[in-house]
Design a protein around this motif. Structure first.
Motif, PDB file in Angstrom:
ATOM      1  N   UNK A   6       0.836  -1.206   0.000  1.00  0.00           N
ATOM      2  CA  UNK A   6       0.000   0.000   0.000  1.00  0.00           C
ATOM      3  C   UNK A   6       0.868   1.252   0.000  1.00  0.00           C
ATOM      4  N   UNK A   7       1.898   1.250   0.817  1.00  0.00           N
ATOM      5  CA  UNK A   7       2.797   2.406   0.863  1.00  0.00           C
ATOM      6  C   UNK A   7       3.484   2.608  -0.496  1.00  0.00           C
ATOM      7  N   UNK A   8       3.785   1.504  -1.155  1.00  0.00           N
ATOM      8  CA  UNK A   8       4.398   1.611  -2.487  1.00  0.00           C
ATOM      9  C   UNK A   8       3.473   2.338  -3.459  1.00  0.00           C
ATOM     10  N   UNK A  43       5.828  14.412   1.341  1.00  0.00           N
ATOM     11  CA  UNK A  43       5.076  13.197   1.665  1.00  0.00           C
ATOM     12  C   UNK A  43       5.778  11.961   1.062  1.00  0.00           C
ATOM     13  N   UNK A  44       6.372  12.146  -0.102  1.00  0.00           N
ATOM     14  CA  UNK A  44       7.083  11.024  -0.727  1.00  0.00           C
ATOM     15  C   UNK A  44       8.231  10.573   0.179  1.00  0.00           C
ATOM     16  N   UNK A  45       8.947  11.534   0.728  1.00  0.00           N
ATOM     17  CA  UNK A  45      10.065  11.210   1.622  1.00  0.00           C
ATOM     18  C   UNK A  45       9.556  10.497   2.876  1.00  0.00           C
ATOM     19  N   UNK A  46       8.487  11.045   3.439  1.00  0.00           N
ATOM     20  CA  UNK A  46       7.922  10.424   4.645  1.00  0.00           C
ATOM     21  C   UNK A  46       7.424   9.010   4.345  1.00  0.00           C
ATOM     22  N   UNK A  47       6.839   8.849   3.154  1.00  0.00           N
ATOM     23  CA  UNK A  47       6.342   7.514   2.776  1.00  0.00           C
ATOM     24  C   UNK A  47       7.508   6.550   2.591  1.00  0.00           C
ATOM     25  N   UNK A  48       8.597   7.037   1.998  1.00  0.00           N
ATOM     26  CA  UNK A  48       9.751   6.158   1.824  1.00  0.00           C
ATOM     27  C   UNK A  48      10.339   5.752   3.174  1.00  0.00           C
ATOM     28  N   UNK A  49      10.290   6.663   4.125  1.00  0.00           N
ATOM     29  CA  UNK A  49      10.774   6.309   5.471  1.00  0.00           C
ATOM     30  C   UNK A  49       9.881   5.233   6.093  1.00  0.00           C
ATOM     31  N   UNK A  50       8.582   5.368   5.869  1.00  0.00           N
ATOM     32  CA  UNK A  50       7.655   4.347   6.384  1.00  0.00           C
ATOM     33  C   UNK A  50       7.890   3.003   5.688  1.00  0.00           C
ATOM     34  N   UNK A  51       8.187   3.079   4.385  1.00  0.00           N
ATOM     35  CA  UNK A  51       8.486   1.855   3.629  1.00  0.00           C
ATOM     36  C   UNK A  51       9.731   1.184   4.206  1.00  0.00           C
ATOM     37  N   UNK A  52      10.727   1.984   4.523  1.00  0.00           N
ATOM     38  CA  UNK A  52      11.961   1.423   5.081  1.00  0.00           C
ATOM     39  C   UNK A  52      11.675   0.688   6.395  1.00  0.00           C
ATOM     40  N   UNK A  53      10.820   1.313   7.230  1.00  0.00           N
ATOM     41  CA  UNK A  53      10.501   0.688   8.526  1.00  0.00           C
ATOM     42  C   UNK A  53       9.784  -0.652   8.341  1.00  0.00           C
ATOM     43  N   UNK A 110      16.872   0.648   2.203  1.00  0.00           N
ATOM     44  CA  UNK A 110      17.877   0.930   3.223  1.00  0.00           C
ATOM     45  C   UNK A 110      18.149   2.435   3.310  1.00  0.00           C
ATOM     46  N   UNK A 111      19.100   2.758   4.152  1.00  0.00           N
ATOM     47  CA  UNK A 111      19.471   4.161   4.353  1.00  0.00           C
ATOM     48  C   UNK A 111      19.975   4.802   3.055  1.00  0.00           C
ATOM     49  N   UNK A 112      20.712   4.017   2.279  1.00  0.00           N
ATOM     50  CA  UNK A 112      21.275   4.549   1.028  1.00  0.00           C
ATOM     51  C   UNK A 112      20.144   4.978   0.088  1.00  0.00           C
TER      52      UNK A 112
END
Lengths: 131, 300
Positions: free
Chosen positions: B101-103, B117-127, B139-141
């Motif tokens: 869903x986040x994707x 929001x894209x950045x925040x979503x990518x952070x949520x995806x990472x988690x 990952x962080x990279x």
């Protein structure tokens, strides 16, 4: 017989991985990867079948790779009535091709090894599309 | 035009064969085939699962996001899934669906140029990706690359598509096809939700058609999930998708073959076949309600 590998050994993974890495280069920066990875393991005249919905107004890039060099995999794109829409065999076994789709269409891609070049192999297919 | 005779589909053979096969075989200098690796080509029954043999591609959420933008629907950030859900969701079914869903949300906010929001979503995806042990893909990279390219929609879509493909590859290589299928399902459902939630979508024939064109994809998705859900962990979700599938049954389509045109110099084939979709108006409402209910079930 229709089969799916239930176990994919580490060595096999590595070998398929290198094919995938080469195949990825055909999905150039102009194309957005569809986010999926398709692979099949083939022997002799076995064919893998990939089912796709291609949306109208979109240009897709299909890359299909096997073995250590390009041109080992033959792939055909067929519509639901089995009309052949494209075969890379007619294009010198091109490892990638663009499909510019006017109207949405369900297709299947059949991929098999060129018997003159390989008797068995790991087939990788990747898809990208233009915005 | 006749199609090639469908032949045996083998999506996997024994490990011994795999190792030999992935190395390929040699072609002798005279062009004749020369298999240099002698292997036992008889599949071992214990290593094989008869599954119906086809691979399915689920359309990328990016394509749906682009269609939404093209139709001129208003950007509604609130339609996207809450980002804190990724912190609390437990179990691989829920986590996989939420990741998908986040994707889809990432594609939606990116094509609407909401970099923050894209950045925040990518952070949520990472988690969530970490919870699913997908640190090799998210990952962080990746976050750093994302951060450095927030102004470039094309780059963000590229990074995202590549990361999800790497995750899919990793999951399939590690016999986690169930997670792979659930991620796809979550993305597909969210894309449909984002499309169908705006009442204006029902007035845009292109979008209505796009919804109807999901019929075969949904059937494929159900098959993919049933095939991969060996632990029967996703039966409730699959049952919900089957109910949705039943609603799609009322959608009809026509197809007319037209000879494709190939431009070899451009390595392009133009597929000109035509197709039409008919969706009864009441069916669209029922589909919308079911999609929302299924999504709510995931996010509950």
């Amino acid at each position: 017989m229709i089969t799916l590998a239930s176990g994919f050994g580490a060595q096999a993974q590595d070998l398929c991985q290198s094919i995938a890495a080469r195949c990825e280069k055909h999905i150039t920066n102009q194309y957005i990867p569809d986010g999926q990875f398709y692979r099949a393991l083939l022997q002799g005249d076995e064919q893998a079948e990939f089912n796709l919905t291609l949306f109208g107004g979109t240009t897709y890039r299909v890359a299909a790779c096997s073995g250590e060099t390009d041109g080992i995999l033959i792939f055909n794109v067929l519509d639901k009535d089995n009309n052949v829409l494209f075969s890379n065999k007619d294009q010198g076994n091109a490892p990638y091709w663009d499909l510019a789709v006017t109207n949405t269409i369900d297709v299947k891609v059949e991929a098999g090894l060129d018997p003159s070049k390989a008797g068995s192999g790991c087939a990788v297919m990747l898809i990208g599309f233009k915005k | 035009m006749a199609a090639p005779k469908p032949s045996i589909i083998a999506l996997g053979l024994s490990l011994g064969l795999l190792i030999a096969s992935c190395g390929g075989s040699d072609t002798a200098s005279d062009g004749t085939q020369s298999d240099t690796l002698a292997v036992d080509t008889t599949p071992k029954e214990t290593e094989l699962i008869n599954v119906g043999g086809q691979l399915f591609s689920i359309p990328s959420p990016v394509q749906t996001a682009l269609a939404i933008r093209k139709a001129g629907l208003k950007y509604q950030k609130d339609l996207t899934a809450p980002l804190d859900k990724g912190d609390v969701v437990v179990g691989k079914v829920g986590q996989s669906l939420v990741l998908g869903m986040y994707g889809a949300d990432m594609a939606y906010v990116t094509v609407h140029k909401d970099g923050q929001r894209a950045m925040a979503t990518m952070q949520a995806i990472e988690k969530v990706g970490n919870k699913l042990e997908l640190t090799n893909s998210f990952d962080r990279a990746l976050l750093e690359k994302f951060k450095a390219n927030l102004g470039s929609e094309d780059s963000l879509l590229q990074f995202s598509g590549t990361a999800f493909r790497a995750a899919d590859q990793y999951l399939k290589n590690n016999q986690r096809d169930d997670v792979s299928a659930l991620v796809l399902a979550g993305g597909w459902l969210e894309s449909l939700y984002l499309t169908i939630s705006d009442p204006a979508a029902a007035k845009d024939q292109t979008l209505v058609n796009r919804i109807g064109e999901q019929k075969n994809t949904l059937a494929a998705l159900v098959e993919l999930l049933e095939r991969s859900d060996k632990e029967k962990a996703a039966t409730t979700f699959i049952a919900g998708l089957k109910e949705l599938n039943a609603l799609f049954a009322g959608i009809t389509s026509t197809y007319t073959f037209q000879e494709p045109v190939t431009d070899a110099a451009k390595k392009t084939t133009f597929i000109n076949s035509t197709s039409t979709i008919t969706i009864p108006a009441d069916q669209l409402g029922a589909i919308s309600a079911k999609v929302t209910a299924l999504r709510n079930m995931i996010l509950a």
